[in-house]
Write a protein that holds these residues in place. Structure first.
Motif, PDB file in Angstrom:
ATOM      1  N   LEU A  11       6.427  64.672  64.220  1.00  0.00           N
ATOM      2  CA  LEU A  11       5.273  65.324  64.379  1.00  0.00           C
ATOM      3  C   LEU A  11       4.935  66.347  65.514  1.00  0.00           C
ATOM      4  N   SER A  12       5.197  67.354  64.854  1.00  0.00           N
ATOM      5  CA  SER A  12       5.232  69.016  65.486  1.00  0.00           C
ATOM      6  C   SER A  12       3.268  68.937  65.656  1.00  0.00           C
ATOM      7  N   ASN A  13       2.991  69.100  64.026  1.00  0.00           N
ATOM      8  CA  ASN A  13       1.420  69.725  64.238  1.00  0.00           C
ATOM      9  C   ASN A  13       0.081  68.758  64.463  1.00  0.00           C
ATOM     10  N   LYS A  14       0.807  67.141  65.279  1.00  0.00           N
ATOM     11  CA  LYS A  14      -0.091  66.005  65.903  1.00  0.00           C
ATOM     12  C   LYS A  14      -0.299  66.124  67.007  1.00  0.00           C
ATOM     13  N   THR A  15      -1.157  66.422  67.624  1.00  0.00           N
ATOM     14  CA  THR A  15      -1.439  65.818  69.135  1.00  0.00           C
ATOM     15  C   THR A  15      -2.176  64.687  69.560  1.00  0.00           C
ATOM     16  N   PHE A  16      -1.359  64.126  70.276  1.00  0.00           N
ATOM     17  CA  PHE A  16      -2.035  62.739  70.411  1.00  0.00           C
ATOM     18  C   PHE A  16      -1.567  62.620  71.393  1.00  0.00           C
ATOM     19  N   ARG A  17      -2.383  61.018  72.614  1.00  0.00           N
ATOM     20  CA  ARG A  17      -2.488  60.389  73.978  1.00  0.00           C
ATOM     21  C   ARG A  17      -0.935  59.693  73.969  1.00  0.00           C
ATOM     22  N   GLY A  18      -0.171  60.455  75.181  1.00  0.00           N
ATOM     23  CA  GLY A  18       0.983  59.719  75.124  1.00  0.00           C
ATOM     24  C   GLY A  18       2.068  60.456  74.367  1.00  0.00           C
ATOM     25  N   LYS A  19       2.039  61.126  73.860  1.00  0.00           N
ATOM     26  CA  LYS A  19       3.164  62.114  73.094  1.00  0.00           C
ATOM     27  C   LYS A  19       4.693  62.863  73.863  1.00  0.00           C
ATOM     28  N   ARG A  20       3.988  62.882  74.798  1.00  0.00           N
ATOM     29  CA  ARG A  20       4.441  63.357  75.596  1.00  0.00           C
ATOM     30  C   ARG A  20       5.618  62.702  76.769  1.00  0.00           C
ATOM     31  N   ARG A  21       4.501  61.404  76.513  1.00  0.00           N
ATOM     32  CA  ARG A  21       5.744  60.204  77.361  1.00  0.00           C
ATOM     33  C   ARG A  21       6.910  59.391  76.639  1.00  0.00           C
ATOM     34  N   ILE A  22       6.257  59.339  75.029  1.00  0.00           N
ATOM     35  CA  ILE A  22       7.776  59.070  73.976  1.00  0.00           C
ATOM     36  C   ILE A  22       8.614  60.125  73.927  1.00  0.00           C
ATOM     37  N   PHE A  23       7.860  61.567  74.279  1.00  0.00           N
ATOM     38  CA  PHE A  23       9.600  62.308  74.125  1.00  0.00           C
ATOM     39  C   PHE A  23       9.945  61.933  75.053  1.00  0.00           C
ATOM     40  N   ASN A  24       9.906  62.119  76.584  1.00  0.00           N
ATOM     41  CA  ASN A  24      10.159  61.461  78.140  1.00  0.00           C
ATOM     42  C   ASN A  24      11.097  60.496  77.728  1.00  0.00           C
ATOM     43  N   PHE A  25      10.681  59.834  76.732  1.00  0.00           N
ATOM     44  CA  PHE A  25      11.502  57.807  77.216  1.00  0.00           C
ATOM     45  C   PHE A  25      12.863  58.832  76.130  1.00  0.00           C
ATOM     46  N   PHE A  26      12.679  59.234  75.255  1.00  0.00           N
ATOM     47  CA  PHE A  26      13.741  59.656  74.701  1.00  0.00           C
ATOM     48  C   PHE A  26      14.227  60.832  75.259  1.00  0.00           C
ATOM     49  N   ASN A  27      13.846  61.812  75.991  1.00  0.00           N
ATOM     50  CA  ASN A  27      15.215  62.795  76.313  1.00  0.00           C
ATOM     51  C   ASN A  27      15.650  62.884  77.394  1.00  0.00           C
ATOM     52  N   LYS A  28      14.764  61.801  78.314  1.00  0.00           N
ATOM     53  CA  LYS A  28      15.403  61.603  79.896  1.00  0.00           C
ATOM     54  C   LYS A  28      16.450  60.999  80.236  1.00  0.00           C
ATOM     55  N   PRO A  29      16.175  59.272  78.988  1.00  0.00           N
ATOM     56  CA  PRO A  29      18.153  58.551  79.479  1.00  0.00           C
ATOM     57  C   PRO A  29      18.944  59.563  79.089  1.00  0.00           C
ATOM     58  N   TYR A  30      19.219  60.870  78.505  1.00  0.00           N
ATOM     59  CA  TYR A  30      20.103  61.560  77.551  1.00  0.00           C
ATOM     60  C   TYR A  30      20.592  62.526  78.672  1.00  0.00           C
ATOM     61  N   SER A  31      19.417  62.977  79.363  1.00  0.00           N
ATOM     62  CA  SER A  31      19.684  63.886  80.419  1.00  0.00           C
ATOM     63  C   SER A  31      20.952  63.397  81.398  1.00  0.00           C
ATOM     64  N   VAL A  32      19.882  62.380  81.395  1.00  0.00           N
ATOM     65  CA  VAL A  32      20.618  61.168  82.603  1.00  0.00           C
ATOM     66  C   VAL A  32      22.300  60.973  82.238  1.00  0.00           C
ATOM     67  N   PHE A  73      16.967  63.754  88.707  1.00  0.00           N
ATOM     68  CA  PHE A  73      18.947  63.521  88.692  1.00  0.00           C
ATOM     69  C   PHE A  73      19.069  63.452  89.876  1.00  0.00           C
ATOM     70  N   LEU A  74      18.823  63.672  91.411  1.00  0.00           N
ATOM     71  CA  LEU A  74      19.058  63.910  92.187  1.00  0.00           C
ATOM     72  C   LEU A  74      20.548  62.683  92.384  1.00  0.00           C
ATOM     73  N   GLU A  75      20.160  61.481  92.474  1.00  0.00           N
ATOM     74  CA  GLU A  75      21.023  59.758  92.306  1.00  0.00           C
ATOM     75  C   GLU A  75      22.351  59.857  91.415  1.00  0.00           C
ATOM     76  N   TYR A  76      21.975  61.680  90.636  1.00  0.00           N
ATOM     77  CA  TYR A  76      23.236  61.671  89.266  1.00  0.00           C
ATOM     78  C   TYR A  76      24.243  62.343  89.405  1.00  0.00           C
ATOM     79  N   LEU A  77      23.572  63.197  90.463  1.00  0.00           N
ATOM     80  CA  LEU A  77      24.347  64.704  90.474  1.00  0.00           C
ATOM     81  C   LEU A  77      25.676  64.523  90.887  1.00  0.00           C
ATOM     82  N   GLY A  78      25.723  63.895  91.940  1.00  0.00           N
ATOM     83  CA  GLY A  78      27.109  63.506  92.940  1.00  0.00           C
ATOM     84  C   GLY A  78      27.243  64.334  93.510  1.00  0.00           C
TER      85      GLY A  78
END
Length: 367
Positions: free
Chosen positions: A61-82, A102-107
């Motif tokens: 949804l690159s051409n759409k801006t709406f409230r909570g969009k960043r939260r949705i992105f974070n919902f998918f991306n953060k667990p992937y980084s973890v 990330f501190l708790e997963y860094l070893g």
């Protein structure tokens, strides 16, 4: 050697200096045989990685801006980084912003933190009371194996505000990504004679004091304009100020992409950078690259980066701003001299150099 980055800045920024920095850094490192880089990312709207050469992801949804969009992105991306952190298949971790998740997963893996500026600390009144970026930054600065500061000025501020050990901080300058295309014509109706103001007009960017400083110059020459590039449309408060100064019709705003931006730099009488604080000041290099005379504040990192390629003023004095602008506008020889010195100064900065110096820091953590 493998470097793991994370999702943070590519989740939150479509455009912006920090995501551009990581894009340029990883692109340059990719050209060397010694370093493998990984950016874990599932969804993003970031402009710089849009060709998907650095990382494969879904442009959602690159051409759409709406409230909570960043939260949705974070919902998918953060667990992937973890997930990538937990797998431990890397040598050095380099987070792209200040979330300490990330501190708790860094070893026992080392991590490098880049600090861009100390705006949250110097101008805390600009940020909402629930903004925790400064506390997060302080924690990561304490825990990091090495810190990259993007100027000596930022290094000095880090030591002053956080009491950081100087030996832990390495200064690595940024590069320039903007080069004007020869004979480009935008087809945008624009003023013939104008001074350029670039980016946000928020408190520390000092737009109000700048505009008050040059108002009398504009009133004396109705064919002279100020072009504001980026920063969003004028607020009602800004419109009121411009009306009171009788210059409303001589100050215009455009939203521009990089190619258009380069054209505006190239054709300006001068670029004015009255900021009260910069961690580095990328627009300094942009103006040099585009052959635009630079006038800027004599504070923070700006004299360090601009060197002898700028005409300086006191950003807290409307009179000082006005005198510097008059001096440059009325003196063609001075403008040509600034352009020449700007091209020379630019030779000291490149993304290739940024990557080389960063690579040395990564290697130092493994020996």
């Amino acid at each position: 050697m493998k470097i793991l980055y994370d999702h943070q800045i590519f989740t939150s920024q479509k455009y912006g200096g920090i995501s551009r920095y990581f894009y340029e850094l990883v692109s340059e490192l990719k050209k060397t045989q010694e370093i493998e880089s990984e950016i874990p990312l599932l969804v993003s709207n970031n402009h710089y990685i849009a060709d998907k050469k650095l990382v494969k992801y879904i442009d959602f949804l690159s051409n759409k801006t709406f409230r909570g969009k960043r939260r949705i992105f974070n919902f998918f991306n953060k667990p992937y980084s973890v997930l990538k952190l937990k797998r431990q298949n890397f040598d050095v971790f380099h987070p792209t912003y200040y979330d300490p998740y990330f501190l708790e997963y860094l070893g026992d893996k080392p991590f490098v933190l880049t600090v861009y500026d100390m705006i949250h600390e110097k101008f805390s009144e600009m940020f909402p009371s629930n903004d925790n970026a400064s506390q997060q930054k302080r924690l990561l600065v304490q825990k990091a194996s090495k810190i990259i500061a993007i100027s000596e000025s930022t290094k000095k501020d880090l030591i002053q505000y956080f009491g950081t050990d100087a030996s832990k901080i390495e200064v690595v300058y940024l590069g320039n990504s903007m080069f004007p295309k020869p004979n480009s014509n935008l087809g945008i109706e624009m003023p013939k004679n104008y001074m350029l103001f670039v980016g946000s007009r928020s408190v520390y960017k000092n737009f109000e004091r700048f505009i008050k400083g040059v108002a009398s110059i504009l009133n004396q020459n109705k064919m002279l304009f100020v072009v504001c590039a980026g920063g969003g449309k004028f607020t009602s408060k800004e419109i009121q100020l411009l009306s009171e100064l009788h210059i409303l019709n001589q100050v215009v705003q455009y939203n521009l992409d990089d190619e258009s931006m380069a054209y505006f730099y190239k054709n300006a009488l001068a670029f004015i950078f009255p900021s009260l604080y910069e961690g580095f000041g990328i627009p300094v290099l942009e103006s040099f690259a585009c052959g635009c005379p630079l006038l800027c504040s004599n504070v923070s990192s700006l004299p360090e980066i601009a060197g002898d390629g700028a005409c300086y003023f006191d950003p807290y004095s409307e009179e000082s701003i006005k005198n510097a602008v008059l001096e440059v506008l009325e003196n063609t020889t001075l403008r040509e001299d600034l352009i020449r010195k700007g091209y020379e100064r630019l030779k000291r900065f490149s993304w290739k150099q940024t990557a080389e110096q960063t690579k040395i820091i990564y290697k130092s953590l493994l020996t």
